[in-house]
Design an enzyme around this catalytic site. Structure first.
Site: not given
Ligand SMILES: [Zn+2]
Length: 398
Positions: A305, A58, A209
């Site tokens: 991530d 990200h 998640e």
């Protein structure tokens, strides 16, 4: 260039090794020329990997934790905090932190990186234009891909979904959604598949998640892939709730995933931080079922991530470090047999031209780790490396 006495982990070998474990490798220009067993098979000087592939990052929100604070285990608090922060994002601030991420990844030996870009409204976010410019600037160093990251509920609005898909197609991206126990989940996911099929887009989901066993988005996605005979590639990140489900239920879902050719990406750092209790010692740790997936021929990737944002306040773009945490968290042993999780498996998930198997004629895009054996892979000394790109040693820069 000649590289002597190196271990090449089995899943990265694209050549017949026989009984040999240690190899001498010669490079010719930007290609690997020869690979032969070393004279001594007992003493290795390091471990040779293909350059690393980041399947899930990200880079639009990394390095923001100083401004937003860490969410301490509350995924939805992190989402809310980032939402507020996002209102102030400009091309200039985005570029600074996106470039910093790419620089860190590049220095660590990453050759390709797929980032998700927050996309919460039909209109394209400011980060998209910055991404497109950086994709050009970094061409030849890091192959960049993006995924639109949109709450699944947005796709209930047909016009909004259409607008997003059209823009993702224009910009050469992958369509994505954040999926967690949504109402009418199958219908909304069906809409995402419709859009992907109409526009010829691959799919990449944040799915399940959380530790709620009732979260079964992964199963719905696998069923849709098969029902639609969808062939454009589906990647599913997180899949944490799978770890909380009964073995029979989880295994059935994994069998569906294997049949559907879904790529699973595990994100050990963020999951370890966000999942499990914060008011007492956490017991369930949110890692997906990597072993059970592998038993069905479905080799998961390990990816980074979040880095230093509300979702995960620590971390770096060193995939070997992320790998080390994954090894310990999911008991991936022997570790060297799982190094495809940051090389070959994500290369396949991202559809890269080279799958990362080392063989004569393959690109000389390599990472030479100091680790001389299996157990040194996890420590900082073993992670020290020489990055080789297009046959040349990459100079370190701060
Ligand atoms: Zn993510």
């Amino acid at each position: 260039m000649k590289l002597e006495a190196l271990r090449i982990p089995a899943p990265l070998r694209g050549f017949a090794a026989g009984e040999a474990q240690v190899f001498d490798v010669t490079l010719d220009g930007d290609k690997v020329a020869t690979i032969v067993p070393s004279a001594s098979q007992t003493q290795a000087r390091g471990t040779l990997l293909s350059a690393l592939v980041e399947a899930h990052a990200h880079i639009d929100k990394n390095y923001t934790v100083q401004e937003v604070g860490a969410a301490q285990g509350n995924l939805f608090a992190a989402i809310e905090r980032m939402e507020k922060h996002r209102a102030g994002w400009t091309g200039e601030t985005l570029r600074l932190r996106m470039e910093r991420a790419l620089h860190d990844a590049w220095q660590s030996g990453t050759r390709a990186l797929r980032t998700h870009i927050d996309w919460v409204q039909p209109e394209p976010p400011a980060a998209l234009a910055v991404f497109e410019a950086l994709r050009e600037e970094w061409r030849g160093r890091i192959a960049l891909q993006f995924v639109s990251l949109t709450p699944l509920d947005v796709f209930a609005d047909l016009a909004a979904g259409e607008r997003i898909a059209r823009e993702v197609k224009r910009a050469g991206g992958v369509l994505g959604a954040f999926v967690y126990r949504n109402e009418g989940i199958v219908h909304k996911l069906g809409r995402v598949f419709d859009l992907a099929q109409q526009h010829g887009l691959g799919l990449d989901f944040h799915v399940d998640e959380g530790l709620d066993a009732e979260a079964t988005g992964l199963r719905s996605i696998a069923q849709l892939v098969r029902a639609r005979d969808f062939k454009l590639g589906v990647v599913c990140g997180h899949c944490c709730s799978l770890s909380m489900q009964d073995d029979a239920v989880a295994n059935e879902t994994l069998a569906l995933c294997a049949g559907a050719g879904i790529h699973i990406v595990a994100l050990p750092t963020t999951n370890l931080y966000l999942q499990g209790a914060w008011d007492r010692t956490p017991v369930p740790r949110g890692i997906t079922r990597i072993h059970e997936a592998a038993a069905r021929g479905l080799r998961a990737s390990l990816a980074t991530d979040n880095v230093q944002d509300a979702f995960y306040p620590y971390g770096s773009y060193d995939l070997v470090e992320t790998f080390g945490l994954g090894v310990q968290m999911a008991h991936l042993a022997p570790a060297s047999d799982w190094l495809d999780a940051i090389t070959v498996s994500p290369a396949k998930a991202l559809g890269l031209a080279w799958d990362g198997r080392i063989a004569p004629g393959c690109p000389a895009d390599l990472v030479l780790l100091a680790a001389t054996g299996e157990h040194e892979l996890i420590g900082p000394r073993g992670r020290e490396r020489t990055v080789i790109r297009a046959g040349r040693i990459l100079e370190k820069s701060l």
